[in-house]
Write a protein that holds these residues in place. Structure first.
Motif, PDB file in Angstrom:
ATOM      1  N   LYS A  60       0.839  -1.209   0.000  1.00  0.00           N
ATOM      2  CA  LYS A  60       0.000   0.000   0.000  1.00  0.00           C
ATOM      3  C   LYS A  60       0.876   1.262   0.000  1.00  0.00           C
ATOM      4  CE  LYS A  60      -4.052  -1.979   2.320  1.00  0.00           C
ATOM      5  NZ  LYS A  60      -4.895  -1.966   3.542  1.00  0.00           N
ATOM      6  N   ASN A  61       2.003   1.189   0.714  1.00  0.00           N
ATOM      7  CA  ASN A  61       2.933   2.330   0.707  1.00  0.00           C
ATOM      8  C   ASN A  61       3.566   2.546  -0.668  1.00  0.00           C
ATOM      9  OD1 ASN A  61       2.496   2.907   3.426  1.00  0.00           O
ATOM     10  ND2 ASN A  61       4.172   1.583   4.116  1.00  0.00           N
ATOM     11  N   LEU A  62       3.518   1.508  -1.505  1.00  0.00           N
ATOM     12  CA  LEU A  62       4.004   1.625  -2.886  1.00  0.00           C
ATOM     13  C   LEU A  62       2.853   1.907  -3.845  1.00  0.00           C
ATOM     14  CD1 LEU A  62       6.568  -1.342  -2.989  1.00  0.00           C
ATOM     15  CD2 LEU A  62       7.026   1.107  -2.671  1.00  0.00           C
ATOM     16  N   HIS A  63       1.749   2.425  -3.306  1.00  0.00           N
ATOM     17  CA  HIS A  63       0.589   2.874  -4.087  1.00  0.00           C
ATOM     18  C   HIS A  63      -0.233   1.721  -4.658  1.00  0.00           C
ATOM     19  CE1 HIS A  63       2.210   6.839  -3.521  1.00  0.00           C
ATOM     20  NE2 HIS A  63       3.321   6.524  -4.156  1.00  0.00           N
ATOM     21  N   PHE A  64      -0.212   0.567  -4.016  1.00  0.00           N
ATOM     22  CA  PHE A  64      -1.142  -0.507  -4.330  1.00  0.00           C
ATOM     23  C   PHE A  64      -2.419  -0.286  -3.522  1.00  0.00           C
ATOM     24  CE2 PHE A  64       2.627  -2.403  -5.912  1.00  0.00           C
ATOM     25  CZ  PHE A  64       2.305  -3.516  -6.687  1.00  0.00           C
ATOM     26  N   THR A  65      -3.571  -0.589  -4.137  1.00  0.00           N
ATOM     27  CA  THR A  65      -4.800  -0.669  -3.351  1.00  0.00           C
ATOM     28  C   THR A  65      -4.803  -2.011  -2.607  1.00  0.00           C
ATOM     29  OG1 THR A  65      -6.094  -1.758  -5.087  1.00  0.00           O
ATOM     30  CG2 THR A  65      -6.007   0.665  -5.123  1.00  0.00           C
ATOM     31  N   GLU A  66      -5.748  -2.180  -1.716  1.00  0.00           N
ATOM     32  CA  GLU A  66      -5.835  -3.443  -0.975  1.00  0.00           C
ATOM     33  C   GLU A  66      -6.029  -4.622  -1.916  1.00  0.00           C
ATOM     34  OE1 GLU A  66      -8.577  -5.637   2.475  1.00  0.00           O
ATOM     35  OE2 GLU A  66      -8.872  -3.502   1.977  1.00  0.00           O
ATOM     36  N   TYR A  67      -6.939  -4.475  -2.880  1.00  0.00           N
ATOM     37  CA  TYR A  67      -7.202  -5.569  -3.817  1.00  0.00           C
ATOM     38  C   TYR A  67      -6.006  -5.821  -4.723  1.00  0.00           C
ATOM     39  CZ  TYR A  67     -12.178  -5.603  -2.523  1.00  0.00           C
ATOM     40  OH  TYR A  67     -13.379  -5.724  -1.853  1.00  0.00           O
ATOM     41  N   GLU A  68      -5.324  -4.749  -5.155  1.00  0.00           N
ATOM     42  CA  GLU A  68      -4.138  -4.920  -5.999  1.00  0.00           C
ATOM     43  C   GLU A  68      -3.039  -5.667  -5.237  1.00  0.00           C
ATOM     44  OE1 GLU A  68      -4.521  -0.895  -8.820  1.00  0.00           O
ATOM     45  OE2 GLU A  68      -3.229  -0.905  -7.043  1.00  0.00           O
ATOM     46  N   ALA A  69      -2.859  -5.318  -3.977  1.00  0.00           N
ATOM     47  CA  ALA A  69      -1.842  -5.982  -3.152  1.00  0.00           C
ATOM     48  C   ALA A  69      -2.162  -7.471  -3.007  1.00  0.00           C
ATOM     49  CB  ALA A  69      -1.747  -5.308  -1.783  1.00  0.00           C
ATOM     50  N   LYS A  70      -3.419  -7.799  -2.781  1.00  0.00           N
ATOM     51  CA  LYS A  70      -3.807  -9.204  -2.623  1.00  0.00           C
ATOM     52  C   LYS A  70      -3.601  -9.972  -3.926  1.00  0.00           C
ATOM     53  CE  LYS A  70      -7.128  -8.703   1.161  1.00  0.00           C
ATOM     54  NZ  LYS A  70      -8.528  -8.864   1.592  1.00  0.00           N
ATOM     55  N   ALA A  71      -3.983  -9.372  -5.054  1.00  0.00           N
ATOM     56  CA  ALA A  71      -3.825 -10.049  -6.346  1.00  0.00           C
ATOM     57  C   ALA A  71      -2.356 -10.258  -6.676  1.00  0.00           C
ATOM     58  CB  ALA A  71      -4.509  -9.229  -7.447  1.00  0.00           C
ATOM     59  N   TYR A  72      -1.525  -9.229  -6.450  1.00  0.00           N
ATOM     60  CA  TYR A  72      -0.097  -9.338  -6.770  1.00  0.00           C
ATOM     61  C   TYR A  72       0.564 -10.404  -5.901  1.00  0.00           C
ATOM     62  CZ  TYR A  72       4.820  -8.184  -7.358  1.00  0.00           C
ATOM     63  OH  TYR A  72       6.163  -8.272  -7.612  1.00  0.00           O
TER      64      TYR A  72
END
Length: 275
Positions: A10-22
């Motif tokens: 998230k600190n690297l500008h991922f949303t919660e869903y983006e972080a989970k998918a990645y």
């Protein structure tokens, strides 16, 4: 462990869903969108929106086909890309903020310039930065040093109008020959130069005293406006004198001498600005 990584992403500008998918793709890939949604907990109604966002940003890769497969950019490469983007953004911010700060200071300050060559160098800077219009009052002695820059500005489409004191000819500018250049030099005890660039920047001062010449450069609207209008009103006078010289000189004397005497405070009717 995953919760900490989610916060880091998230600190690297991922949303919660983006972080989970990645993170799901880092554990296992390639996967279909359906599989990413199932393994990550991202709602199926949102998964392709999330995967498209990650793909556009370059964080994951997609293989074409009837059923697209997704794979992540390796973690080291992701961090390398983010670091490069951050450095580029910092460099851009540093440059743009410095330019803005300098511009803001320039808009409020009035700078003193000493020396004929230094004044002409600043006038050249104004000419080179102009994008729309240059208004210039200049003697032929100084015009020769500025002609090359003025010609280049004209080639860029800048409209150039010159009030000349002395014999100045130009095939790229509109030139108004002042009707009493020699008399003014004698009356004022020197030659001045005045330029307005795009109605936003001016240089004005006396330029015929060598190292003792003095001029001011500013973007301060409190001076830019009246100095620009001073040049424009001189242009009005040039137009009026060209068409109505006889009538005006009949009322005010040759070269409007009676007007000049009327508004002089000195017994010899000269302008004692230079001592």
């Amino acid at each position: 462990m995953k919760e900490v990584i989610y916060e880091t992403l998230k600190n690297l500008h991922f949303t919660e869903y983006e972080a989970k998918a990645y993170l799901t793709l880092l554990e296992e890939s390639p996967l279909t969108g359906y599989a990413v949604a199932k393994n990550s907990g991202v709602p199926r109604s949102r998964i392709y929106e999330v995967l498209d966002s990650l793909t556009l940003r370059g964080d994951i890769l997609v293989s074409p086909g009837s059923t697209p497969q997704y794979t992540p950019v390796p973690a080291k490469e992701l961090i390398k890309n983010r670091r490069r983007e951050a450095e580029e953004n910092f460099e851009l911010a540093e440059k743009s903020l410095a330019e803005f700060e300098r511009s803001a200071n320039d808009r409020e300050n009035i700078w003193n310039i000493t020396g004929s060559s230094e004044i002409l160098d600043k006038v050249k800077d104004c000419i080179c930065s102009a994008k729309k219009r240059i208004l210039l009052e200049v003697w032929d002695e100084e015009y020769a040093a500025l002609e090359s820059e003025l010609r280049q500005a004209a080639k860029k489409g800048v409209d150039i109008t010159i009030i000349s004191y002395g014999e100045i000819t130009s095939d790229f500018a509109q030139v108004y020959h002042h009707y009493m250049g020699d008399e003014i030099t004698d009356e004022y005890g020197g030659r001045w130069i005045v330029i307005s660039s795009d109605d936003t920047e001016v240089v004005a001062g006396i330029v015929s005293l060598g190292k003792d010449s003095r001029a001011a450069w500013t973007r301060h609207v409190g001076l830019v406006m009246p100095i620009t209008e001073f040049i424009i009103h001189d242009l009005y006078l040039m137009e009026i004198m060209e068409k109505h010289t006889d009538q005006l000189e009949e009322s005010f004397g040759k070269n409007l001498i009676h007007l000049r005497h009327k508004f002089s405070i000195h017994p010899d009717f000269k302008k004692h600005y230079v001592k």
